[in-house]
Motif scaffolding. Structure first.
Motif, PDB file in Angstrom:
ATOM      1  N   ARG A   1       0.851  -1.186   0.000  1.00 18.72           N
ATOM      2  CA  ARG A   1       0.000   0.000   0.000  1.00 18.72           C
ATOM      3  C   ARG A   1       0.887   1.236   0.000  1.00 18.72           C
ATOM      4  N   GLU A   2       0.507   2.224  -0.788  1.00 18.92           N
ATOM      5  CA  GLU A   2       1.249   3.476  -0.829  1.00 18.92           C
ATOM      6  C   GLU A   2       0.723   4.406   0.258  1.00 18.92           C
ATOM      7  N   VAL A   3       1.648   5.001   0.996  1.00 17.12           N
ATOM      8  CA  VAL A   3       1.294   5.860   2.135  1.00 17.12           C
ATOM      9  C   VAL A   3       2.234   7.059   2.148  1.00 17.12           C
ATOM     10  N   THR A   4       2.061   7.913   3.127  1.00 17.16           N
ATOM     11  CA  THR A   4       2.975   9.048   3.285  1.00 17.16           C
ATOM     12  C   THR A   4       4.269   8.573   3.948  1.00 17.16           C
ATOM     13  N   GLU A   5       5.284   9.409   3.907  1.00 18.26           N
ATOM     14  CA  GLU A   5       6.560   9.066   4.541  1.00 18.26           C
ATOM     15  C   GLU A   5       6.377   8.801   6.029  1.00 18.26           C
ATOM     16  N   THR A   6       5.630   9.669   6.698  1.00 13.47           N
ATOM     17  CA  THR A   6       5.416   9.503   8.132  1.00 13.47           C
ATOM     18  C   THR A   6       4.720   8.194   8.441  1.00 13.47           C
ATOM     19  N   GLU A   7       3.677   7.868   7.669  1.00  7.84           N
ATOM     20  CA  GLU A   7       2.936   6.618   7.882  1.00  7.84           C
ATOM     21  C   GLU A   7       3.828   5.413   7.605  1.00  7.84           C
ATOM     22  N   ALA A   8       4.672   5.511   6.578  1.00 10.33           N
ATOM     23  CA  ALA A   8       5.541   4.390   6.221  1.00 10.33           C
ATOM     24  C   ALA A   8       6.543   4.102   7.341  1.00 10.33           C
ATOM     25  N   LEU A   9       7.201   5.139   7.816  1.00  9.54           N
ATOM     26  CA  LEU A   9       8.200   4.933   8.864  1.00  9.54           C
ATOM     27  C   LEU A   9       7.566   4.432  10.149  1.00  9.54           C
ATOM     28  N   ARG A  10       6.334   4.858  10.404  1.00 14.91           N
ATOM     29  CA  ARG A  10       5.631   4.395  11.596  1.00 14.91           C
ATOM     30  C   ARG A  10       5.234   2.917  11.458  1.00 14.91           C
ATOM     31  N   ALA A  11       5.023   2.461  10.232  1.00 15.48           N
ATOM     32  CA  ALA A  11       4.563   1.081  10.000  1.00 15.48           C
ATOM     33  C   ALA A  11       5.693   0.060  10.035  1.00 15.48           C
ATOM     34  N   LEU A  12       6.940   0.505   9.895  1.00  9.41           N
ATOM     35  CA  LEU A  12       8.074  -0.420   9.841  1.00  9.41           C
ATOM     36  C   LEU A  12       8.098  -1.310  11.078  1.00  9.41           C
ATOM     37  N   GLY A  13       8.131  -2.632  10.868  1.00  8.47           N
ATOM     38  CA  GLY A  13       8.082  -3.561  11.988  1.00  8.47           C
ATOM     39  C   GLY A  13       8.535  -4.937  11.578  1.00  8.47           C
ATOM     40  N   PRO A  14       8.509  -5.924  12.504  1.00  6.43           N
ATOM     41  CA  PRO A  14       9.034  -7.258  12.232  1.00  6.43           C
ATOM     42  C   PRO A  14       8.447  -7.928  10.994  1.00  6.43           C
ATOM     43  N   LYS A  15       7.188  -7.627  10.669  1.00 11.36           N
ATOM     44  CA  LYS A  15       6.542  -8.245   9.512  1.00 11.36           C
ATOM     45  C   LYS A  15       6.238  -7.224   8.423  1.00 11.36           C
ATOM     46  N   THR A  16       6.919  -6.091   8.459  1.00  6.35           N
ATOM     47  CA  THR A  16       6.626  -5.023   7.512  1.00  6.35           C
ATOM     48  C   THR A  16       7.901  -4.390   6.998  1.00  6.35           C
ATOM     49  N   LEU A  17       8.008  -4.269   5.678  1.00  7.26           N
ATOM     50  CA  LEU A  17       9.105  -3.569   5.024  1.00  7.26           C
ATOM     51  C   LEU A  17       8.600  -2.221   4.514  1.00  7.26           C
ATOM     52  N   VAL A  18       9.511  -1.310   4.303  1.00  7.82           N
ATOM     53  CA  VAL A  18       9.172  -0.012   3.723  1.00  7.82           C
ATOM     54  C   VAL A  18      10.074   0.221   2.522  1.00  7.82           C
ATOM     55  N   ALA A  19       9.496   0.652   1.407  1.00 12.84           N
ATOM     56  CA  ALA A  19      10.265   0.946   0.195  1.00 12.84           C
ATOM     57  C   ALA A  19       9.965   2.366  -0.263  1.00 12.84           C
ATOM     58  N   THR A  20      10.996   2.990  -0.845  1.00 13.67           N
ATOM     59  CA  THR A  20      10.815   4.348  -1.355  1.00 13.67           C
ATOM     60  C   THR A  20      11.732   4.601  -2.539  1.00 13.67           C
ATOM     61  N   ASP A  21      11.263   5.441  -3.452  1.00 11.36           N
ATOM     62  CA  ASP A  21      12.122   5.902  -4.550  1.00 11.36           C
ATOM     63  C   ASP A  21      12.521   7.356  -4.328  1.00 11.36           C
ATOM     64  N   GLY A  22      12.343   7.824  -3.114  1.00 11.56           N
ATOM     65  CA  GLY A  22      12.685   9.195  -2.775  1.00 11.56           C
ATOM     66  C   GLY A  22      11.517  10.154  -2.888  1.00 11.56           C
ATOM     67  N   ARG A  23      10.481   9.738  -3.621  1.00  8.16           N
ATOM     68  CA  ARG A  23       9.287  10.588  -3.775  1.00  8.16           C
ATOM     69  C   ARG A  23       8.051   9.911  -3.210  1.00  8.16           C
ATOM     70  N   ARG A  24       7.892   8.645  -3.551  1.00  8.18           N
ATOM     71  CA  ARG A  24       6.741   7.882  -3.077  1.00  8.18           C
ATOM     72  C   ARG A  24       7.193   6.845  -2.059  1.00  8.18           C
ATOM     73  N   TRP A  25       6.236   6.431  -1.228  1.00  6.11           N
ATOM     74  CA  TRP A  25       6.519   5.493  -0.150  1.00  6.11           C
ATOM     75  C   TRP A  25       5.539   4.333  -0.210  1.00  6.11           C
ATOM     76  N   MET A  26       6.048   3.118   0.001  1.00  8.01           N
ATOM     77  CA  MET A  26       5.210   1.926  -0.063  1.00  8.01           C
ATOM     78  C   MET A  26       5.527   1.013   1.122  1.00  8.01           C
ATOM     79  N   VAL A  27       4.479   0.520   1.749  1.00 13.41           N
ATOM     80  CA  VAL A  27       4.602  -0.455   2.837  1.00 13.41           C
ATOM     81  C   VAL A  27       4.346  -1.837   2.262  1.00 13.41           C
ATOM     82  N   ILE A  28       5.189  -2.802   2.620  1.00 14.81           N
ATOM     83  CA  ILE A  28       5.040  -4.183   2.162  1.00 14.81           C
ATOM     84  C   ILE A  28       4.823  -5.059   3.383  1.00 14.81           C
TER      85      ILE A  28
END
Length: 384
Positions: free
Chosen positions: A260-287
């Motif tokens: 799911r694509e989210v904001t930078e703040t939401e992505a960094l907050r979601a990072l956890g044991p079962k969650t990755l965060v990806a970014t191309d510098g402009r957009r943010w995606m939680v996996i």
């Protein structure tokens, strides 16, 4: 990942292990003076030509900047920085045997090594005639050894100081035969994971094979009990070249991971044991990793999500800031959560390797607190 016994790819190898019993031998410690430990100028003493390192250190010894202990000892080394304390036993790990089965192994690598790098380090150490710093091994130590360490710490340390980087060090020499025997018995059946120094460890093995029956049979090692003073396990983030968020999203869908694509703040907050965060510098995606067998985020990333990513395609970062800065339209950065020790325990139990740079053990000791001169062990010890 290479299961135990599998053949690794041609450009990497799995280091061998000495067989039980584990032997941590006393040695004659070489110590830089406190003003030289972590001093930026100190690195020049260990630079090329490596064959001149012993001469440089001998000159420093004449100037009172290096000390060589006359009597061999095991050392209890405690260092503290940024509110964290690590404590371990330092000695020469005996490497003259080789385990042939998984159950015989005493030292486990959690990642493969590059042979050419180990070859270069072995040549460098041989030219120096020394082990310039200990590799770090971590294990779940026995209560008998922890109790002995506490007794040793009841007396004044032989050396105590703060180095140029701010690390606080305390050193105790252990020469009492009864205490050495307690340590030998306590460590004999231990199983160790390499926390830092995979390539130096492989270099130790090469030197032992080339010079059997000499002091190169041993390599300088610090053994840390994770039940006593555990390292902080930090993540190592990645930037993948020639990748896009769309390609990553497609790969995730193919292995039942949700994105799911989210904001930078939401992505960094979601990072956890079962969650990755990806970014191309402009957009943010939680996996979000799929439900299923217990798999760490770093294993899922390299074994299922991007199994074809070669070493030339990956850049590693020890901080989130570095990884974010490296992200571009064609360089996607993936942020990983911090692993825990269960990841390493499972690797030892199953006898397999983790992806390269799966974790970062911190803090590491400063260079020069304890070194081992193999050349001095080849010569007769001086008389008192």
């Amino acid at each position: 990942m290479h299961e135990n016994g599998d053949t690794p790819t041609p450009d990497v190898e799995i280091p061998a292990s000495p067989a039980h019993p584990v032997e941590l031998r006393p040695f004659r410690g070489v110590r830089l003076s406190p003003q030289k430990v972590a001093n930026p100028s100190t690195a020049r003493a260990f630079a090329r030509p490596y064959r001149d390192v012993a001469t440089r250190l001998s000159r420093w010894q004449d100037e009172g900047l290096v000390e060589l202990d006359l009597e061999p000892a095991l050392y209890l080394h405690e260092y503290s920085v940024h509110g964290m304390t690590i404590r371990g036993l330092v000695g020469g790990l005996q490497l003259s045997t080789r385990a042939t089965h998984h159950d015989e192994r005493s030292v486990f690598a959690h990642e493969a090594i590059h042979p050419e790098q180990a070859d270069e380090l072995a040549a460098r150490m041989y030219e120096m005639g020394m082990n310039p710093g200990p590799i770090l091994l971590v294990h779940r130590g026995p209560a008998t050894v922890r109790a002995l360490q506490r007794r040793v710490m009841e007396r004044q340390p032989d050396h105590a100081y703060t180095d140029r980087s701010g690390q606080e060090h305390r050193l105790w020499r252990i020469t009492d035969e009864a205490q050495l025997q307690t340590i030998a018995e306590g460590l004999s059946d231990s199983r160790f994971m390499i926390a830092d120094g995979h390539h130096r460890y492989a270099a130790y093995l090469r030197l032992q094979e080339m010079h059997p029956g000499t002091p190169w049979d041993r390599g300088l090692t610090m053994v840390v009990d994770q039940e006593d003073t555990p390292f902080f396990l930090g993540p190592i983030h990645r930037t993948f070249k020639r990748r896009s968020l769309l390609a990553l999203k497609t790969a995730a869908a193919s292995v039942s991971a949700t994105t799911r694509e989210v904001t930078e703040t939401e992505a960094l907050r979601a990072l956890g044991p079962k969650t990755l965060v990806a970014t191309d510098g402009r957009r943010w995606m939680v996996i979000d990793l799929p439900e299923g067998p217990r798999t760490s985020a770093v294993e899922f990333l390299h074994q299922r999500l991007l199994p074809t990513a070669g070493s030339d395609d990956v850049v590693y970062h020890h901080s989130v800031e570095e990884a974010i800065t490296a992200a571009t339209a064609s360089y996607v950065s993936v942020l990983l959560p911090a692993p825990d020790y269960s990841l390493l325990d499972r690797a030892m139990e199953r006898g397999h390797l983790l992806p390269e740079k799966a974790t970062s053990f911190q803090p590491k000791p400063s260079l020069g607190v304890l070194m081992r001169s193999v050349d001095s062990e080849l010569m007769a010890p001086p008389s008192n």
